[in-house]
Design an enzyme around this catalytic site. Sequence first.
Site, mmCIF file in Angstrom:
data_model
loop_
_atom_site.group_PDB
_atom_site.id
_atom_site.type_symbol
_atom_site.label_atom_id
_atom_site.label_comp_id
_atom_site.label_asym_id
_atom_site.label_seq_id
_atom_site.Cartn_x
_atom_site.Cartn_y
_atom_site.Cartn_z
ATOM 1 N N SER B 139 0.775 -1.258 -0.206
ATOM 2 C CA SER B 139 -0.032 0.008 0.106
ATOM 3 C C SER B 139 0.894 1.242 -0.041
ATOM 4 C CB SER B 139 -1.063 -0.034 1.283
ATOM 5 O OG SER B 139 -1.308 1.147 1.507
ATOM 6 N N TYR B 152 -1.281 0.429 10.605
ATOM 7 C CA TYR B 152 -1.416 -0.364 9.260
ATOM 8 C C TYR B 152 -0.179 0.059 8.482
ATOM 9 C CZ TYR B 152 -3.645 -1.068 4.595
ATOM 10 O OH TYR B 152 -3.766 -1.400 3.173
#
Lengths: 442, 247
Positions: B139, B152
Amino acid sequence: MTTLSGWGRYPRLDCTVRFARSERQVADCLGAAPLIARGNGRAYGDSALNAGLTLDMTGCDRLIAFDESDGILVAEAGVILGDVIAALLPRGWFPAVTPGTKFVTLGGMIAADVHGKNHHKEGSFAECVLWFDLATADGPVVRCSRHENADLFASTLGGMGLTGVIVRAAIRLKPVESGWIRQKTIPARNLAAAIEIFERSLDWTYSVAWIDCLATGANMGRSLVYLGEHAKVQDLGPAQRKDRYRTGRRTSRRVPVDAPGFVLNAYSVKAFNALYYAAGKRAAGERLVDWDSYFYPLDAIGDWNRIYGKAGFAQFQCVLPRQTSPAGLAELLDTISAAGRGSFLAVLKRMGPQDSVFAFPMEGYTLALDFPVSPDNLRLMCALDEIVLRHAGRFYLAKDSRMSAEVFRQSDPRIAAFEAMRAASGASERFTSAQSQRLRIR
Amino acid sequence: MSSKTLLVIGATSDIAKATALVFAREGWDVILSGRDATALEADAADIALRSHQRGSISARVLDILETATFAPFLDSLDILPDVVVCAVGLLGDQAQAEVDPDHAELIMRTNYEGPALLLGHIAHRFVARGSGTIIGISSVAGDRGRASNYVYGSAKAGFSAFLSGLRNRCFKAGVHVMTVKPGFVRTRMTQDMDLPKPVTAEPQEVAARIYRAAMAGGNVVFSQPVWRAIMTVITAIPEPVFKRLSI
């Protein structure tokens, strides 16, 4: 909170949206607050808006099974019709009834009981639906068909989502020999000529007319009638026969911005209509057209609703019984052309007999056209409403965004029975939409 | 002619499903793996129908947190796949992660430790064979930690570094490792977020890019070209400035 609207972008409403991707998630959302299920948002008005809770079903989008022996597809309600075609046309199958856009969900097609250019011969989408599983007001998901929960089946077809949330369905496709359509274009110099062409072409599977809604006098109702049949192998040229179902990628354009309000006015539309009719006359005769261009011409222009500008547009679609159609259509077209309003998208179709609990179609003629939203146009549409009522016609809820509750109730004697069913099943407490509230459907 | 096989890990994610469909349409056999057997079977049927059943689509159960099951899982496959896509991800809740160490640990293990260990197993087998492609979906959040999602983000940062190192190690053995860094994508993970349309991709878009890049031997792929530019800017902001921002 998300601002939602229908395809006409009018009205717009701030709604709490939740997403369901499974039957269990649908059940989780069936709480105390009333909700409406939403598919791909292609209804023109407020049928799939509920400020309190709009349940987006587009994540429930799996194909489940397809039976080659009878063309039955089982799929979740959020499956898009275009994806059904992409998956199954290469195997020789096409939707038996299709609306004018392929960007609709199966659940939406059932709830609106959509129709296409073949209603006079093959009926509405209801004719293709074998069963569906419906999440009901009291909780359980029930199988509905002509043999099981038949009343609920009948009232959900065309019930605009007001009877429950469709979770999955079994629909019938038809076998086709190719992805091409044999199209015949016949110019009609006025309304009477167009009606005459429709009446003598009832054996053609598909028929539709583009009407110049601004033509006046002797030309009033001049149209281009398009008849169609699925092309058989023998109708194809040698190049097409090599790969009967592949018709090539159609170039698509996208409308990138909202057009300013003056783009669609009496002069531009009149001019467009005159040119379009003349071009149609020159192109009269038979030709092969790919399925995408024949059934979904507007889908090629992404976001075409932006041509109408930020204020959006309102669709007017009515159906008039056969006997009153010539007079009723004439009066509608006279009123529209006298006001100098209307758009270049005016469509006339012939419908066959249909006897449903709440769905739109009846035997006769259906006229659909759009108007940019403005106070004058909204008033004009009220005048058109009155003409439809006087000719015993009714209105298509999947297109409606502005009709009054009084006009609606006068137009349809079936409403009370539909409301009684909703009350008995508890659906009236659980499933409401901005449209059902506006029309005061209990 | 034998078809090639794709193994998808975390196959119930939207990007994973879209990617599986692209490969299936190109005639690949696809193995979908994840925790939810029922969902995987339903997805397999859906992909088979949408891809005109050109290849075989099957489902296997795999839990990314159950490290001991990795070797038996790989042994249980009929063949060693040609391409593996790891799409496992858990966004989690940053606020909760800040106060609940179990939740923070779940985010870290699901996004970094589990996938890295599994891909390590697979890389070992691919290197022994001398061929294969490993695709890890990381990501852009891993490119720089920021207050709104750094638990995250840090796990994804670890995953990105792991993939980069793995790419370096495996290159000589003829095994290719590709890192995919999605920016904003319209999926179940982001469904409650208000994402700006011009920089938000659809899963189908990302899947098409993944396929093309995989066939061309790409190293680091963003979901949309604009995100490479966005992250170049984000990572260039000096720390004394960045620490004051609320993005």
